[in-house]
Design an enzyme around this catalytic site. Sequence first.
Site, mmCIF file in Angstrom:
data_model
loop_
_atom_site.group_PDB
_atom_site.id
_atom_site.type_symbol
_atom_site.label_atom_id
_atom_site.label_comp_id
_atom_site.label_asym_id
_atom_site.label_seq_id
_atom_site.Cartn_x
_atom_site.Cartn_y
_atom_site.Cartn_z
ATOM 1 N N ASP A 115 0.841 -1.203 0.000
ATOM 2 C CA ASP A 115 0.000 0.000 0.000
ATOM 3 C C ASP A 115 0.878 1.256 0.000
ATOM 4 O OD1 ASP A 115 0.881 -0.104 2.611
ATOM 5 O OD2 ASP A 115 -1.110 0.052 3.526
ATOM 6 N N SER A 116 2.216 1.050 0.023
ATOM 7 C CA SER A 116 3.149 2.146 -0.258
ATOM 8 C C SER A 116 2.827 2.778 -1.606
ATOM 9 C CB SER A 116 4.588 1.619 -0.270
ATOM 10 O OG SER A 116 4.710 0.495 -1.126
ATOM 11 N N GLU A 130 -1.101 -5.459 8.920
ATOM 12 C CA GLU A 130 -0.293 -4.729 9.894
ATOM 13 C C GLU A 130 -0.844 -4.917 11.302
ATOM 14 O OE1 GLU A 130 0.220 -0.592 8.963
ATOM 15 O OE2 GLU A 130 1.049 -1.014 6.962
ATOM 16 N N GLU A 134 9.532 -3.849 10.307
ATOM 17 C CA GLU A 134 9.921 -2.549 9.743
ATOM 18 C C GLU A 134 10.446 -1.610 10.817
ATOM 19 O OE1 GLU A 134 7.120 -0.793 7.011
ATOM 20 O OE2 GLU A 134 8.179 1.142 7.003
ATOM 21 N N ASP A 147 -0.912 -6.215 0.047
ATOM 22 C CA ASP A 147 -1.321 -5.578 1.302
ATOM 23 C C ASP A 147 -2.829 -5.469 1.420
ATOM 24 O OD1 ASP A 147 1.031 -5.062 2.641
ATOM 25 O OD2 ASP A 147 1.226 -2.995 1.939
HETATM 26 O O1 KIV Z 1 3.630 -1.076 1.510
HETATM 27 C C1 KIV Z 1 4.797 -1.508 1.486
HETATM 28 O O2 KIV Z 1 5.573 -1.286 0.544
HETATM 29 C C2 KIV Z 1 5.248 -2.298 2.622
HETATM 30 C C3 KIV Z 1 6.717 -2.617 2.724
HETATM 31 C C4 KIV Z 1 7.466 -1.408 3.105
HETATM 32 C C5 KIV Z 1 6.984 -3.749 3.642
HETATM 33 O O3 KIV Z 1 4.448 -2.649 3.454
HETATM 34 NA NA NA Z 2 2.435 -1.678 3.298
#
Ligand code: KIV
Ligand code: NA
Length: 265
Positions: free
Chosen positions: A45-46, A114, A180, A84
């Site tokens: 979700d980044s 998460e 993280e 995610d």
């Molecule tokens: O959303 C993402 O890219 C992540 C990674 C940083 C582990 O959760």
């Molecule tokens: Na993420």
Amino acid sequence: SKPWTVPALAQAKRNGQKLVMLTAYDAGFARAFDANGVDLILIGDSLGMVVQGHDSTLPVTVADIAYHTTAVARVLQRALLVADLPFGADATPERALEASLQLLRAGAEMVKIEGAGFKLDVIRYLVEREIPVCSHLGLTPQSVLTLGGFKVQGRGEAAERLRADARAVAEAGAALLVLECVPSPLAAQVTADVAIPTIGIGAGAGCDGQVLVMHDFLGLDSGHRRPKFVKDFLAEGGSVAGAVRAYADAVRAGTFPDAEHAYAS
Ligand code: KIV
Ligand code: NA
């Protein structure tokens, strides 16, 4: 079928084989990552930040993750595809099941959640229904409003809490654990505590594998303060394929992250 399966991940840990993970959001990059030795691809979700330009991951929807998952799933030959569950999609077990089914239909093979706490029930609910789950502890970016920013987690007294959470998510049935932004000694301790593979990002070389956001790994300026653990592998590798090989080699050799790209305490 692909070489990377959920049971193969646990076997890799038992064999001491390091896992190499990157995020990807489109077919072109995913193909390059897959062809050059990446074991796991994450539709993070980044994408809310690096693709959509938001300041956090909070606005991302299940439909957004599904869209990118579909594109990436079409081209993977080797890597296991993790997606995610975005903010709110795992607020209840029932919502998480619906969202997970949507992501599995899009081609995901595992969903990432998460946190621990009430999420333990969500993890258990999905795993009982044959949906593989990756847990994500330490700095959980979906908690940015309550944390008040992106900061290193698990320092001082919070260390034992994080160790307990890690044991709890493994007990709930998670097959993988992303750590993280936690001090390297704590991440190494968690890695020894649990039988499931740990994947670090800003968590030191003592984890069973590593993950980076692809934009960071390619040296793109995110518009935000660059975290300590970020390394530009494009500078080292000279091309996208070369960057992936340099990253994969360094993870497998245990030379990334070095002390400069980790938190000692
Ligand atoms: O959303 C993402 O890219 C992540 C990674 C940083 C582990 O959760
Ligand atoms: Na993420």
